[in-house]
Design a protein around this motif. Sequence first.
Motif, mmCIF file in Angstrom:
data_model
loop_
_atom_site.group_PDB
_atom_site.id
_atom_site.type_symbol
_atom_site.label_atom_id
_atom_site.label_comp_id
_atom_site.label_asym_id
_atom_site.label_seq_id
_atom_site.Cartn_x
_atom_site.Cartn_y
_atom_site.Cartn_z
ATOM 1 N N VAL A 1 16.268 6.302 5.307
ATOM 2 C CA VAL A 1 15.727 7.461 4.931
ATOM 3 C C VAL A 1 14.661 7.269 3.781
ATOM 4 O O VAL A 1 13.495 7.742 3.810
ATOM 5 N N ALA A 2 15.415 6.708 2.694
ATOM 6 C CA ALA A 2 14.585 6.663 1.475
ATOM 7 C C ALA A 2 13.429 5.541 1.495
ATOM 8 O O ALA A 2 12.222 5.598 0.877
ATOM 9 N N ASN A 3 13.633 4.537 2.418
ATOM 10 C CA ASN A 3 12.835 3.310 2.417
ATOM 11 C C ASN A 3 11.829 3.139 3.721
ATOM 12 O O ASN A 3 10.932 2.412 3.537
ATOM 13 N N PHE A 4 12.281 3.700 4.755
ATOM 14 C CA PHE A 4 11.472 3.629 5.953
ATOM 15 C C PHE A 4 11.255 4.894 6.774
ATOM 16 O O PHE A 4 10.823 4.671 7.757
ATOM 17 N N GLU A 5 11.552 5.909 6.051
ATOM 18 C CA GLU A 5 11.032 7.149 6.760
ATOM 19 C C GLU A 5 10.514 8.287 5.191
ATOM 20 O O GLU A 5 11.001 9.492 5.403
ATOM 21 N N PRO A 6 9.742 7.511 4.513
ATOM 22 C CA PRO A 6 9.126 8.495 3.436
ATOM 23 C C PRO A 6 8.330 9.516 3.976
ATOM 24 O O PRO A 6 7.618 9.290 4.845
ATOM 25 N N THR A 7 8.209 10.465 3.131
ATOM 26 C CA THR A 7 7.353 11.637 3.398
ATOM 27 C C THR A 7 5.722 10.920 3.252
ATOM 28 O O THR A 7 4.891 11.554 4.100
ATOM 29 N N VAL B 1 3.602 7.380 2.903
ATOM 30 C CA VAL B 1 3.653 5.803 2.874
ATOM 31 C C VAL B 1 2.695 5.239 1.784
ATOM 32 O O VAL B 1 1.631 5.483 2.037
ATOM 33 N N THR B 2 3.075 4.534 0.658
ATOM 34 C CA THR B 2 2.051 3.797 -0.001
ATOM 35 C C THR B 2 1.311 2.949 0.694
ATOM 36 O O THR B 2 1.589 2.288 1.471
ATOM 37 N N GLU B 3 0.013 3.287 0.566
ATOM 38 C CA GLU B 3 -0.887 2.675 1.189
ATOM 39 C C GLU B 3 -0.823 0.917 0.856
ATOM 40 O O GLU B 3 -0.632 0.609 -0.314
ATOM 41 N N ARG B 4 -0.828 0.065 2.013
ATOM 42 C CA ARG B 4 -0.642 -1.234 1.851
ATOM 43 C C ARG B 4 -1.532 -2.023 2.519
ATOM 44 O O ARG B 4 -2.449 -1.583 3.387
ATOM 45 N N THR B 5 -1.616 -3.272 1.950
ATOM 46 C CA THR B 5 -2.518 -4.244 2.645
ATOM 47 C C THR B 5 -2.035 -4.945 3.938
ATOM 48 O O THR B 5 -2.756 -5.398 4.634
ATOM 49 N N SER B 6 -0.472 -5.151 3.852
ATOM 50 C CA SER B 6 0.071 -5.665 4.812
ATOM 51 C C SER B 6 1.029 -4.774 5.800
ATOM 52 O O SER B 6 1.521 -3.604 5.186
ATOM 53 N N MET B 7 1.341 -5.200 6.943
ATOM 54 C CA MET B 7 2.049 -4.542 7.926
ATOM 55 C C MET B 7 3.731 -5.061 7.513
ATOM 56 O O MET B 7 4.485 -4.375 8.242
ATOM 57 N N VAL B 8 3.850 -5.733 6.750
ATOM 58 C CA VAL B 8 5.245 -6.019 6.616
ATOM 59 C C VAL B 8 6.005 -4.983 5.998
ATOM 60 O O VAL B 8 5.852 -4.196 5.064
ATOM 61 N N PRO B 9 7.259 -4.617 6.969
ATOM 62 C CA PRO B 9 8.126 -3.445 6.601
ATOM 63 C C PRO B 9 8.857 -3.636 5.274
ATOM 64 O O PRO B 9 9.970 -4.147 5.389
ATOM 65 N N LEU B 10 8.235 -3.349 4.320
ATOM 66 C CA LEU B 10 8.999 -3.508 2.880
ATOM 67 C C LEU B 10 9.545 -2.095 2.478
ATOM 68 O O LEU B 10 9.062 -0.979 2.814
ATOM 69 N N PRO B 11 10.587 -2.405 1.818
ATOM 70 C CA PRO B 11 11.414 -0.941 1.429
ATOM 71 C C PRO B 11 10.433 0.007 0.485
ATOM 72 O O PRO B 11 9.785 -0.554 -0.569
#
Length: 626
Positions: free
Chosen positions: A199-205, A207-217
């Motif tokens: 929940v804390a890492n993969f269901e955030p309210t 999502v920090t905008e990213r350059t990559s689609m790699v699923p990082l915490p």
Amino acid sequence: MKRCLAHLVASVALFGWLAGPSAAHIVIEEPWHPAAAAYRTMMFLGDLQPVPWSGIAFAYHFHNQAAVGNRPAVDFVNGLAGGLSQAIDEAIVAEDRQALYAAATTALSRLVQKALDLARASLATPGTARRHLDDARALYRALDDFVQQADPDGARAIGLAWLELSNSVGSAGVFGRGAAPTDEADFDAASTVIADYLVANFEPTSVTERTSMVPLPETIVAESGEVAVAPWLPPGTNLNDQVPLPKLFLNFEEKGIDEADLPLIAYGDMLFDSPEIFGDPARSLGLTCSTCHNRSDINQAFFIPGISPQAGAVDVDGHFFNSLFNDRRDDALDIPSLRGIRFLGPYGRDGRLASLREFTRTVIVSEFAGDEPTPFMLDTLVAYMLEFDLLPNGKVDGQGILTNRASAAAQRGETLFRRPFAELDGRSCASCHIPSANFIDRRSHDIGSGEASYDNARDGAFDTPTLLGTRFTAPYFHDGSLPTLAGVVDWFDATFELGLADDERADLTAYVEAVGDSDEPYQIFDDRNTPFRLAWEELTTFASTLDTLLPKRDAFHARLLIDTVAPDLVADASVMGNFAAKPDVYRLSAVLEEVGKAIDERAWDLAQDRWQAFKALQDRLDPEMF
């Protein structure tokens, strides 16, 4: 046997599912959960430029061949509350990478938790609970290796929680023996650790905008930014050698010359089998020249979803391998055979490169982002490839004329092959595929097999391929669009309205198949002549070039060789038939590493001493290496 990457080794590690790539040999990929396979594929495709949105939609809505069962990911996500399936579809339609990442990642996290909830509800029946727990772990597999790299402490806690869950579901035992009770409290505590992390890492309210689609915490990205992870490939990737393995014919071997007596060629052979000449991601993934060109021929098994439209094809000038070389076109090419390459210039499917040396440099630097090769490296690679011979074929002589070993149908087809057609402006098939010139004319022709990239573009011309050996190199045409040689004959007949009767097409096909045949197309193995024996002989031959490099004190090229041969010895030991001798291979590899360490320290006398030790140990071990 040439180095290959076991296509995305997936094994159950002590603390969870490990799904990252590994430079190993002939390892079969563990089947994926359909939703996990789709998720990994969608994230991989989302990082390509341009993004293949139709491929992402396909990955979500259709069954993934690397997954168990036949259900698509959408079936699983539809069972979740919150409109996540609709959100994924809307993101795909809008071509919104950030929205896709957020919706798909949240959906995967909730699928893991749903499976854990089902396991908790089934603790009264341990078998059912364990099946649901296995589903949860299989789903989490899509995230696990990224968590391990980005957040080792979090990964350790998650791994311990999975272990605790496995113990807490209990067991019914076997015939009443070995039964273990369930432990609801331990299950709840361990599942809470996993759920809270997800929940804390993969269901955030947000999502920090990213350059990559790699699923990082998310907690890691929010605090430290995006963390670099090792190059990875999507489920269904296959970089293993094809089976059966093509047989390699080298000119010098047919003349009875030992490769160990040809250090220039032996070093080039090593480079052909070395990922060290490429840049990332190819190098880290273990990709080599021989990955695509097994034994100088083709690898019909090679496949990377999103980069290969079908097995045996690859888009080498797209974003993945070298973003600077990205032509932003969907123009994958069928992997060409390199057999007889000294006869077959110019090079490149459209004949754009005149010399084999220029072609080789382009592959290393432009296609696979390698550093500029030294002149010595190019010299050796070219010297090695110039030894590639065409397959022996007793059905056709040196002038390209069929012998009496060819069938009557093929003999009739030979006449058709040489017949001028008015529809071809008086030319015949043999006008381009000149029999006496290895069935090529060294020219490029636009026969209509490719689509022009814009109106009136003249970029549909491709070089004339040889017909020799083609019976074993399906599919055909530059893009692999035709699966059989019969299909090629039918295409020419229909496209140019040649008006061939059914029996004429059959005869012409028989002729092309006869020309493309071989007496010995594949490598034959037995109890002693094993795949490992082949690898052993090749790798020790590569190492023999140290006899030349050490006296010259050539640290750069010697280190490149050791960085290729030492790990390959270890990796190839995994396919040994003589399993008891495997530790000896590790010992030999360690001695070679000692040579490298001495070279790094410029202790040349010590390097020479350890090299002599390597050769002595190699000779002693040789009889048991199979």
